[in-house]
Design a protein around this motif. Structure first.
Motif, mmCIF file in Angstrom:
data_model
loop_
_atom_site.group_PDB
_atom_site.id
_atom_site.type_symbol
_atom_site.label_atom_id
_atom_site.label_comp_id
_atom_site.label_asym_id
_atom_site.label_seq_id
_atom_site.Cartn_x
_atom_site.Cartn_y
_atom_site.Cartn_z
ATOM 1 N N SER A 160 -0.103 2.745 6.828
ATOM 2 C CA SER A 160 0.728 1.764 6.125
ATOM 3 C C SER A 160 2.157 1.802 6.656
ATOM 4 C CB SER A 160 0.702 2.013 4.614
ATOM 5 O OG SER A 160 1.287 3.259 4.278
ATOM 6 N N LEU A 190 -4.059 6.796 5.212
ATOM 7 C CA LEU A 190 -3.595 5.499 4.720
ATOM 8 C C LEU A 190 -2.073 5.420 4.693
ATOM 9 C CD1 LEU A 190 -6.089 4.660 1.827
ATOM 10 C CD2 LEU A 190 -5.738 3.382 3.938
ATOM 11 N N PHE A 219 -8.953 -2.992 -2.598
ATOM 12 C CA PHE A 219 -8.001 -2.798 -1.507
ATOM 13 C C PHE A 219 -8.674 -3.052 -0.156
ATOM 14 C CE2 PHE A 219 -6.245 0.753 -4.441
ATOM 15 C CZ PHE A 219 -5.718 -0.203 -5.298
ATOM 16 N N MET A 260 -6.802 1.075 8.278
ATOM 17 C CA MET A 260 -6.659 1.207 6.824
ATOM 18 C C MET A 260 -7.977 0.917 6.110
ATOM 19 S SD MET A 260 -2.840 -0.411 6.218
ATOM 20 C CE MET A 260 -2.786 -0.013 4.460
ATOM 21 N N ILE A 271 -1.320 -2.487 -6.981
ATOM 22 C CA ILE A 271 -2.124 -1.280 -6.753
ATOM 23 C C ILE A 271 -2.146 -0.400 -7.993
ATOM 24 C CG2 ILE A 271 -1.973 0.969 -5.573
ATOM 25 C CD1 ILE A 271 -1.672 -0.524 -2.982
ATOM 26 N N THR A 279 -9.926 3.568 3.726
ATOM 27 C CA THR A 279 -10.330 3.244 2.358
ATOM 28 C C THR A 279 -11.802 3.556 2.132
ATOM 29 O OG1 THR A 279 -8.674 1.472 2.360
ATOM 30 C CG2 THR A 279 -10.308 1.436 0.602
ATOM 31 N N TYR A 289 -7.599 -5.747 2.892
ATOM 32 C CA TYR A 289 -7.322 -5.386 4.283
ATOM 33 C C TYR A 289 -8.149 -6.241 5.248
ATOM 34 C CZ TYR A 289 -5.210 -1.260 2.086
ATOM 35 O OH TYR A 289 -4.452 -0.411 1.310
ATOM 36 N N SER A 334 0.833 -1.207 0.000
ATOM 37 C CA SER A 334 0.000 0.000 0.000
ATOM 38 C C SER A 334 0.864 1.251 0.000
ATOM 39 C CB SER A 334 -0.926 0.008 1.221
ATOM 40 O OG SER A 334 -1.840 -1.061 1.168
ATOM 41 N N TYR A 387 0.697 3.421 -3.330
ATOM 42 C CA TYR A 387 0.081 4.744 -3.248
ATOM 43 C C TYR A 387 1.108 5.840 -3.517
ATOM 44 C CZ TYR A 387 -3.858 2.355 -0.982
ATOM 45 O OH TYR A 387 -4.923 1.526 -0.704
#
Length: 459
Positions: A343, A339, A423, A313, A401, A317, A427, A252, A256
Motif C-alpha cells: 500500500s 499489505l 477488500f 495486494m 475499512i 489479501t 483491488y 488501505s 489497516y
C-alpha cells in the motif's frame, strides 16, 4: 533562486522550479528546507490523527472504559472520516494563506485534541460520545496531509515530484508507526493502564514543530491557485479514476493502520502489548516504501507500478483469508505486513500519476495550438487540486475499512473474512481500471509500460 525569485512580505515571488539553472544555483536548497519541515509537521499530524488507534487498545474495564469491539472500531473510524473531509479545505487554505502560514496553524491546532485526549482518556465512566467528539477533533491531523502535499508540489520540478511527494508523504506516514511505538514503550515501561502518557509525549513535539515551521518555512506565490481550481478538477474524469485508485492504496494503508491492533485482539485474543508489538511494523515499512513507489513510478511509469502493486495486494489479501481460517497468527502478521508495504508503494506510484497525467494533457493542448505557458500553468494548478481531492477521497477508504471490520466482527462470525473478501474485490476493480483507462492508452508518463496481462500470460 535569487535571480528569478524574491521574498516580499514573507512570500517567495517568481518561483519557477522548472528553471534548471536557478534550481541548481540554490533553488533545490530552498525546496529541501521546506520539504524537511513539511515532513516534520505532517509526521506529527499523522501521529495525532492515528492516536486513537493506540488509545483504544488501553480501553478496558480495568480503567473504567469497557467498550465493545464495535464501539472501538467506530471510535477509530471517526477521526479517519473527519480527516478525509478536512483535506479539501486544508489544501485550499495553503493557496489562500501560504504554505508556511498554514503549516504553523495546522500544527499548533493539534494541541487541542491532544490535550483533550490527555485529560479524558483515564477518566473512568467517560461516555463514548465524549471520545467520539475528541476523535473527531483529532481528524485535523489528517487534513495536514493535503495541505502539505499541495505546498510541496509547488516547490519541486515535475521530474522530481515522484520522489519529493513520496518522501513527504512517507515521512508523514511514519507518524502512524511512531505513535504505535510510543504506545508500546508506555505499555512496556508503565503498563497498560496509563494511556494518557502516549498523548503527553506529543505536546512538546507539536510546539517545537510549529515554532520551527514559523522560523524556517516559506510561502510561495506559485501555490496560489486561481479561483475554481478544485471545481475544474472535479469536472475532469481523471480526478475520479485516480481517486478510486487512491482509495485502494492510501485507504488501505491508513485503514489497516487504525484497525490492525483491534483486528488482532478480536481475531486472536491478543493483549494490548501483543497487539502494539506487531502493529507498528507494518506502518513503519509502508511509510518507507512510499518514496520507493514514487521513485519506481518516475522510472517505470505510475500506472504500470500501481497495477502490479494491486496484484500483490490481492495476493496478500488471499493470504489473510487463508490465515484467518487456519487461525495462523504468524501467517496473518506476514500477510498484513506485505499489505502495508504494497500500500505504501501504491501510494507513491498513484500520486506520481497525477502530475504526469496532467502534464500529458498539457502537451496535447500545446500540440493543438494552445500557449505552452498557459497550458503548463493550468497543469500545475489542476495537479494541486487533484492531489487534494484524491487525498480526501482516499482517506475515506480508511474509514470504509474500519466500518467493514466493524460489520464483519459484529455479525456473529467472530472473523474478519467477509471484510477481506470485500477488500480483495476492490483491488481487482482497481486493476481493471488501470488496464482499461491508463495502460491501454499508454500516456507519456507510462511510455515504458507494456500490457501487464500479456506479461502474466508469457510467464
Amino acid at each position: 533562486m535569487a535571480h528569478t525569485s524574491a521574498r516580499r512580505d514573507g512570500w517567495l515571488t517568481g518561483w519557477d522550479p522548472e528553471d534548471e539553472d536557478a534550481w541548481h544555483k540554490g533553488g533545490h536548497r530552498v525546496a529541501r528546507r521546506n520539504l524537511i519541515l513539511s515532513v516534520l509537521s505532517e509526521h506529527v499530524g499523522f501521529s495525532v490523527w492515528t492516536l486513537w488507534s493506540v488509545l483504544v487498545l488501553f480501553m478496558s474495564p480495568e480503567i473504567g472504559l469497557g467498550f465493545s469491539p464495535g464501539e472501538k472500531f467506530l471510535l477509530v473510524a471517526t477521526p479517519t472520516i473527519v480527516g478525509s473531509l478536512l483535506r479539501l479545505p486544508y489544501s485550499y487554505a495553503v493557496t489562500r494563506f501560504g504554505g508556511r502560514n498554514w503549516t504553523v496553524f495546522a500544527t499548533g491546532i493539534l494541541l487541542v485534541p491532544t490535550l483533550l485526549a490527555l485529560y479524558f482518556v483515564q477518566r473512568p465512566g467517560t461516555p463514548l460520545w465524549v471520545f467520539l467528539a475528541i476523535g473527531a477533533l483529532a481528524g485535523v491531523g489528517g487534513g495536514n496531509f493535503a495541505s502539505s502535499m499541495t505546498n510541496i508540489t509547488a516547490f519541486y520540478p515535475q521530474r522530481h515530484q515522484g520522489w519529493a511527494l513520496g518522501l513527504n508523504a512517507g515521512g508523514g506516514n511514519l507518524g502512524v508507526a511512531a505513535v504505535q511505538l510510543i504506545g508500546l514503550t508506555v505499555i512496556s515501561v508503565a503498563g497498560d493502564t496509563h494511556p494518557s502518557y502516549v498523548a503527553a509525549v506529543y505536546l512538546p513535539l507539536i510546539v517545537v514543530v510549529a515554532l520551527l515551521s514559523a522560523w524556517k518555512m516559506d510561502n510561495v506565490d506559485a501555490v496560489r491557485a486561481e479561483p475554481g481550481a478544485q471545481r475544474e478538477a472535479v469536472r475532469d474524469h481523471d480526478t475520479w479514476w485516480i481517486s478510486l485508485l487512491y482509495i485502494g492504496t492510501f485507504g488501505s494503508f491508513i485503514g489497516y493502520g487504525f484497525a490492525l491492533g483491534l483486528v488482532l485482539q478480536n481475531e486472536f485474543g491478543a493483549s494490548p502489548q501483543e497487539a502494539v508489538s506487531y502493529t507498528f511494523l507494518g506502518p513503519l515499512l509502508g511509510s518507507f516504501s512510499r518514496p520507493l513507489g514514487g521513485w519506481l513510478a518516475d522510472r517505470l511509469g505510475g500506472a504500470r507500478v500501481t497495477f502490479w502493486n494491486f496484484l500483490g495486494m490481492g495476493v496478500g489479501t488471499v493470504v489473510l483469508i487463508v490465515a484467518s481460517k487456519q487461525n495462523s497468527f504468524g501467517t496473518f502478521i506476514a500477510g498484513f505486513i506485505a499489505l502495508f508495504i504494497l500500500s505504501g508503494l501504491g501510494n507513491g506510484s498513484t500520486y506520481k500519476m497525477i502530475p504526469a497525467v496532467f502534464a500529458k494533457k498539457a502537451e496535447d493542448e500545446v500540440t493543438s495550438g494552445r500557449n505552452a505557458s498557459d497550458a503548463f500553468a493550468r497543469t500545475r494548478r489542476l495537479s494541486g487540486a487533484v492531489i487534494a481531492i484524491a487525498g480526501a477521497i482516499g482517506a475515506l477508504g480508511g474509514a470504509a475499512i474500519n466500518l467493514a471490520f466493524k460489520l464483519s466482527y459484529t455479525n456473529g462470525s467472530g472473523s474478519g473474512a467477509s471484510a477481506f473478501i470485500a477488500f480483495l474485490t476492490y483491488y481487482v476493480l482497481c486493476m481493471a481500471v488501470l488496464r482499461t483507462v491508463y495502460l491501454r492508452r499508454i500516456p507519456a508518463e507510462d511510455k515504458k509500460d507494456t500490457d501487464p496481462v500479456k506479461e502474466i500470460s508469457s510467464v
